[in-house]
Design a protein around this motif. Sequence first.
Motif, mmCIF file in Angstrom:
data_model
loop_
_atom_site.group_PDB
_atom_site.id
_atom_site.type_symbol
_atom_site.label_atom_id
_atom_site.label_comp_id
_atom_site.label_asym_id
_atom_site.label_seq_id
_atom_site.Cartn_x
_atom_site.Cartn_y
_atom_site.Cartn_z
ATOM 1 N N PRO A 57 0.902 75.403 -25.094
ATOM 2 C CA PRO A 57 -0.317 76.193 -26.289
ATOM 3 C C PRO A 57 -1.663 75.267 -26.763
ATOM 4 N N GLU A 58 -1.566 74.055 -26.266
ATOM 5 C CA GLU A 58 -2.696 72.777 -26.977
ATOM 6 C C GLU A 58 -3.383 73.063 -25.509
ATOM 7 N N ILE A 59 -2.843 73.521 -24.250
ATOM 8 C CA ILE A 59 -3.469 73.194 -22.896
ATOM 9 C C ILE A 59 -4.661 74.811 -23.827
ATOM 10 N N GLY A 60 -3.837 76.019 -23.276
ATOM 11 C CA GLY A 60 -4.130 76.619 -23.779
ATOM 12 C C GLY A 60 -5.642 76.965 -24.558
ATOM 13 N N GLN A 61 -5.500 76.210 -25.815
ATOM 14 C CA GLN A 61 -6.237 76.408 -26.870
ATOM 15 C C GLN A 61 -7.833 75.699 -26.851
ATOM 16 N N ASP A 103 -14.992 68.737 -18.345
ATOM 17 C CA ASP A 103 -14.057 69.436 -17.350
ATOM 18 C C ASP A 103 -13.241 68.658 -16.762
ATOM 19 N N ARG A 104 -13.488 67.435 -16.330
ATOM 20 C CA ARG A 104 -13.178 66.055 -15.874
ATOM 21 C C ARG A 104 -12.279 66.000 -16.400
ATOM 22 N N GLU A 105 -12.308 65.568 -17.668
ATOM 23 C CA GLU A 105 -11.816 65.544 -19.213
ATOM 24 C C GLU A 105 -10.434 66.416 -18.840
ATOM 25 N N PHE A 106 -10.927 67.555 -19.026
ATOM 26 C CA PHE A 106 -9.687 68.667 -19.660
ATOM 27 C C PHE A 106 -8.682 68.246 -17.788
ATOM 28 N N GLY A 107 -9.455 68.268 -17.048
ATOM 29 C CA GLY A 107 -8.625 68.271 -15.277
ATOM 30 C C GLY A 107 -7.738 67.373 -15.517
ATOM 31 N N THR A 108 -8.268 65.807 -16.038
ATOM 32 C CA THR A 108 -6.951 64.731 -16.179
ATOM 33 C C THR A 108 -5.957 65.179 -17.160
ATOM 34 N N ALA A 109 -6.532 66.125 -17.985
ATOM 35 C CA ALA A 109 -5.020 65.798 -19.289
ATOM 36 C C ALA A 109 -4.198 67.132 -18.466
ATOM 37 N N LEU A 110 -4.924 68.584 -17.370
ATOM 38 C CA LEU A 110 -3.898 68.555 -16.626
ATOM 39 C C LEU A 110 -3.273 68.190 -16.166
ATOM 40 N N LEU A 111 -3.166 67.379 -15.097
ATOM 41 C CA LEU A 111 -2.724 66.515 -13.494
ATOM 42 C C LEU A 111 -1.837 65.871 -14.874
ATOM 43 N N GLU A 123 5.265 58.845 -21.136
ATOM 44 C CA GLU A 123 3.994 58.262 -21.341
ATOM 45 C C GLU A 123 3.275 59.889 -20.574
ATOM 46 N N ARG A 124 3.375 60.083 -19.240
ATOM 47 C CA ARG A 124 2.130 61.436 -19.173
ATOM 48 C C ARG A 124 1.493 62.579 -20.089
ATOM 49 N N ARG A 169 2.226 62.067 -23.196
ATOM 50 C CA ARG A 169 1.423 61.681 -24.394
ATOM 51 C C ARG A 169 -0.356 61.506 -23.654
ATOM 52 N N SER A 170 -0.175 61.041 -22.693
ATOM 53 C CA SER A 170 -1.788 60.677 -22.030
ATOM 54 C C SER A 170 -2.787 62.043 -22.145
ATOM 55 N N ALA A 171 -1.699 62.953 -21.739
ATOM 56 C CA ALA A 171 -2.731 64.495 -21.754
ATOM 57 C C ALA A 171 -2.579 65.091 -23.571
ATOM 58 N N ARG A 172 -1.876 65.037 -23.598
ATOM 59 C CA ARG A 172 -2.476 65.204 -25.052
ATOM 60 C C ARG A 172 -2.817 64.426 -25.742
ATOM 61 N N ALA A 173 -3.638 63.459 -25.142
ATOM 62 C CA ALA A 173 -4.521 62.058 -26.355
ATOM 63 C C ALA A 173 -5.952 62.730 -25.889
ATOM 64 N N GLY A 174 -6.232 62.802 -24.375
ATOM 65 C CA GLY A 174 -7.272 63.467 -23.295
ATOM 66 C C GLY A 174 -7.291 64.728 -24.900
ATOM 67 N N LEU A 175 -6.522 65.467 -24.393
ATOM 68 C CA LEU A 175 -6.728 67.208 -25.227
ATOM 69 C C LEU A 175 -7.235 66.751 -26.702
ATOM 70 N N SER A 176 -6.890 66.409 -27.232
ATOM 71 C CA SER A 176 -7.378 65.731 -28.336
ATOM 72 C C SER A 176 -8.380 65.065 -28.272
ATOM 73 N N ASP A 177 -9.295 64.526 -27.590
ATOM 74 C CA ASP A 177 -10.801 63.991 -27.465
ATOM 75 C C ASP A 177 -10.943 64.814 -27.008
ATOM 76 N N ILE A 178 -11.242 66.230 -26.291
ATOM 77 C CA ILE A 178 -12.195 66.867 -26.028
ATOM 78 C C ILE A 178 -12.006 68.183 -27.071
ATOM 79 N N ASN A 179 -10.966 68.443 -28.005
ATOM 80 C CA ASN A 179 -11.302 68.671 -28.890
ATOM 81 C C ASN A 179 -12.551 68.203 -30.357
ATOM 82 N N GLN A 180 -11.600 67.256 -30.345
ATOM 83 C CA GLN A 180 -12.546 66.241 -31.365
ATOM 84 C C GLN A 180 -13.821 66.275 -31.310
#
Length: 195
Positions: A116-120, A141-149, A168-169, A171-182
């Motif tokens: 759901p975090e990805i969708g949001q 968009d690049r950061e979002f792509g990295t989070a999806l990967l 680990e992966r 948590r990295s995805a979650r951190a990337g999403l959090s950074d984008i949303n911030q």
Amino acid sequence: MKVKFMNIVFILLAGSLITGFMSCATPPTEEMNRATEAVTRAENDADAVMYAGNTLARARDALRRMQAEADSKRYDAARTLAEEATMAAERAIAEGRTGAERARQEAISLLSALKPEIGQTEQNIQSGKDARLALDFDEIDREFGTALLNADQAEVALAGDRYHDALERGRSARAGLSDINQKLTTAATEISGKK
């Protein structure tokens, strides 16, 4: 009569001492072999290595000390250390199983919350684009792509029972999403502050 009794007591004591010395005079080969096998089993158990490293280290140390005691012909100490090594190795395997199950549950929980975090985040990015926020959306968009990967690789790791990697992966995805949303929130706050 008293002398006979003393002689019998002396013979019994001497026999006990000789038996005691004889029992200590041979190396505890069976116990030492069991300990070596138990530690080897634990060292070859991926979960024990990953999640019970300290206990496995204690088993290895007891095995090393057992060998030193046996080499010094202190067989009682070697026997005790063999038992200690065996118990520590078995404990490492059990702790490894428990640790792996805990990591599996944590990874499942993390990845299910990530969807759901990805969708949001995707919706937030689109809203930011629609609002013409002052951001580099190519970079977003690049950061979002990295989070999806990272999220996809976390799913693959979970399916392959590589729970540590999945965490680990994820948590990295979650951190990337959090950074984008911030970044989106900060940009939106700046616009509303100007109005």
